[in-house]
Design a protein around this motif. Structure first.
Motif, mmCIF file in Angstrom:
data_model
loop_
_atom_site.group_PDB
_atom_site.id
_atom_site.type_symbol
_atom_site.label_atom_id
_atom_site.label_comp_id
_atom_site.label_asym_id
_atom_site.label_seq_id
_atom_site.Cartn_x
_atom_site.Cartn_y
_atom_site.Cartn_z
ATOM 1 N N PRO A 1 5.794 2.221 0.688
ATOM 2 C CA PRO A 1 4.839 1.127 0.788
ATOM 3 C C PRO A 1 3.637 1.362 -0.123
ATOM 4 O O PRO A 1 3.293 2.499 -0.432
ATOM 5 N N ARG A 2 3.028 0.305 -0.520
ATOM 6 C CA ARG A 2 1.892 0.372 -1.441
ATOM 7 C C ARG A 2 0.728 1.109 -0.786
ATOM 8 O O ARG A 2 0.335 0.806 0.336
ATOM 9 N N ASP A 3 0.175 2.069 -1.485
ATOM 10 C CA ASP A 3 -0.898 2.918 -0.972
ATOM 11 C C ASP A 3 -2.134 2.112 -0.550
ATOM 12 O O ASP A 3 -2.820 2.457 0.400
ATOM 13 N N GLU A 4 -2.421 1.024 -1.259
ATOM 14 C CA GLU A 4 -3.621 0.233 -0.998
ATOM 15 C C GLU A 4 -3.616 -0.468 0.357
ATOM 16 O O GLU A 4 -4.654 -0.928 0.816
ATOM 17 N N ILE A 5 -2.472 -0.552 0.995
ATOM 18 C CA ILE A 5 -2.387 -1.264 2.267
ATOM 19 C C ILE A 5 -3.390 -0.715 3.264
ATOM 20 O O ILE A 5 -4.113 -1.467 3.913
ATOM 21 N N THR A 6 -3.439 0.585 3.402
ATOM 22 C CA THR A 6 -4.300 1.193 4.418
ATOM 23 C C THR A 6 -5.713 1.464 3.897
ATOM 24 O O THR A 6 -6.583 1.817 4.686
ATOM 25 N N LYS A 7 -5.944 1.289 2.609
ATOM 26 C CA LYS A 7 -7.248 1.611 2.025
ATOM 27 C C LYS A 7 -8.142 0.413 1.773
ATOM 28 O O LYS A 7 -9.355 0.556 1.686
ATOM 29 N N ASN A 8 -7.562 -0.772 1.590
ATOM 30 C CA ASN A 8 -8.345 -1.931 1.174
ATOM 31 C C ASN A 8 -8.229 -3.099 2.150
ATOM 32 O O ASN A 8 -7.140 -3.611 2.401
ATOM 33 N N ALA A 9 -9.383 -3.530 2.624
ATOM 34 C CA ALA A 9 -9.436 -4.653 3.564
ATOM 35 C C ALA A 9 -8.842 -5.920 2.961
ATOM 36 O O ALA A 9 -8.214 -6.701 3.669
ATOM 37 N N PHE A 10 -9.006 -6.100 1.640
ATOM 38 C CA PHE A 10 -8.507 -7.321 1.012
ATOM 39 C C PHE A 10 -6.979 -7.385 0.979
ATOM 40 O O PHE A 10 -6.411 -8.441 0.733
ATOM 41 N N VAL A 11 -6.307 -6.281 1.249
ATOM 42 C CA VAL A 11 -4.851 -6.269 1.415
ATOM 43 C C VAL A 11 -4.507 -6.280 2.898
ATOM 44 O O VAL A 11 -3.674 -7.061 3.355
ATOM 45 N N LEU A 12 -5.160 -5.416 3.649
ATOM 46 C CA LEU A 12 -4.791 -5.201 5.050
ATOM 47 C C LEU A 12 -5.085 -6.405 5.946
ATOM 48 O O LEU A 12 -4.250 -6.774 6.781
ATOM 49 N N GLN A 13 -6.247 -7.046 5.802
ATOM 50 C CA GLN A 13 -6.559 -8.166 6.690
ATOM 51 C C GLN A 13 -5.607 -9.350 6.510
ATOM 52 O O GLN A 13 -5.070 -9.854 7.496
ATOM 53 N N PRO A 14 -5.346 -9.824 5.266
ATOM 54 C CA PRO A 14 -4.375 -10.932 5.164
ATOM 55 C C PRO A 14 -2.962 -10.518 5.586
ATOM 56 O O PRO A 14 -2.217 -11.326 6.140
ATOM 57 N N ILE B 1 1.040 -3.142 11.689
ATOM 58 C CA ILE B 1 -0.034 -3.551 10.789
ATOM 59 C C ILE B 1 -1.270 -3.946 11.601
ATOM 60 O O ILE B 1 -2.401 -3.627 11.221
ATOM 61 N N ALA B 2 -1.073 -4.588 12.744
ATOM 62 C CA ALA B 2 -2.213 -4.947 13.601
ATOM 63 C C ALA B 2 -2.969 -3.707 14.049
ATOM 64 O O ALA B 2 -4.212 -3.691 14.051
ATOM 65 N N SER B 3 -2.273 -2.645 14.421
ATOM 66 C CA SER B 3 -2.924 -1.401 14.846
ATOM 67 C C SER B 3 -3.689 -0.754 13.696
ATOM 68 O O SER B 3 -4.804 -0.252 13.893
ATOM 69 N N ILE B 4 -3.093 -0.767 12.517
ATOM 70 C CA ILE B 4 -3.760 -0.188 11.353
ATOM 71 C C ILE B 4 -5.039 -0.976 11.042
ATOM 72 O O ILE B 4 -6.092 -0.395 10.781
ATOM 73 N N TRP B 5 -4.946 -2.316 11.111
ATOM 74 C CA TRP B 5 -6.118 -3.146 10.840
ATOM 75 C C TRP B 5 -7.192 -2.921 11.904
ATOM 76 O O TRP B 5 -8.381 -2.824 11.591
ATOM 77 N N GLN B 6 -6.787 -2.829 13.151
ATOM 78 C CA GLN B 6 -7.751 -2.626 14.238
ATOM 79 C C GLN B 6 -8.509 -1.304 14.068
ATOM 80 O O GLN B 6 -9.693 -1.222 14.366
ATOM 81 N N ALA B 7 -7.843 -0.280 13.552
ATOM 82 C CA ALA B 7 -8.469 1.032 13.364
ATOM 83 C C ALA B 7 -9.206 1.149 12.027
ATOM 84 O O ALA B 7 -9.923 2.129 11.803
ATOM 85 N N TYR B 8 -9.043 0.166 11.148
ATOM 86 C CA TYR B 8 -9.641 0.220 9.813
ATOM 87 C C TYR B 8 -11.163 0.239 9.920
ATOM 88 O O TYR B 8 -11.759 -0.537 10.665
#
Length: 162
Positions: free
Chosen positions: A110-123, A140-147
């Motif tokens: 998976p793309r590394d930016e998923i967990t690092k950037n809100a502009f990828v993770l939130q949408p 993905i919801a859990s990762i976003w919630q912990a971001y």
């Protein structure tokens, strides 16, 4: 059928280019989900704000073909192969997931930016909250919630692309 997620971004004539990118993707992936559009500041360089979104779809295309298609759509929309990593973009299309594939070639998945950037993770969390990240084994919801990165500001834009 593979489940894929693709991030779209632009900070050069951004509404036009995001619309063109989405229109091109829908030709190949007609059964799709599309997130809201978000505006964010440039990350990694000083530049105009970006518009970002995520498209989810299923496909029978092999991974390599999807990667080639994304590069082709970028080129057709003014992207050049010589663009620096952190620079303005007419259109940036990144394959985030191809099912649960983990690889470095033909793309990092998976793309590394998923967990690092809100502009990828939130949408992504908006359209795929229950999708399980194949490395972390978290939704993905859990990762976003912990971001937690207060330096990345992001806001929803009311924009109709189609």
């Amino acid at each position: 059928m593979a489940q894929i997620y693709i991030s779209l971004g632009s900070n050069v004539n951004r509404e036009h280019n995001l619309r063109a990118g989405l229109t091109a993707l829908i030709k190949y992936f007609p059964n799709y989900q599309h997130s809201s559009v978000y505006e964010s500041e440039a990350v990694g360089f000083n530049g105009s704000n970006f518009y970002n979104s995520v498209l989810g779809a299923t496909t029978q295309m092999p991974l390599q073909e999807v990667c080639h298609l994304l590069k082709q759509i970028e080129l057709e929309n003014g992207r050049t192969r010589n663009d620096k990593k952190f620079s303005p973009r007419t259109l940036d299309l990144d394959l985030l997931f191809y099912d649960d594939v983990i690889c470095e070639q033909p793309a990092q998945l998976p793309r590394d930016e998923i967990t690092k950037n809100a502009f990828v993770l939130q949408p992504l969390a908006e359209i795929a909250p229950s999708f399980i990240h194949p490395v972390s084994q978290q939704s993905i919801a859990s990762i976003w919630q912990a971001y937690n990165n207060p330096q990345q500001k992001l806001w929803k834009v009311e924009l109709s692309l189609l």
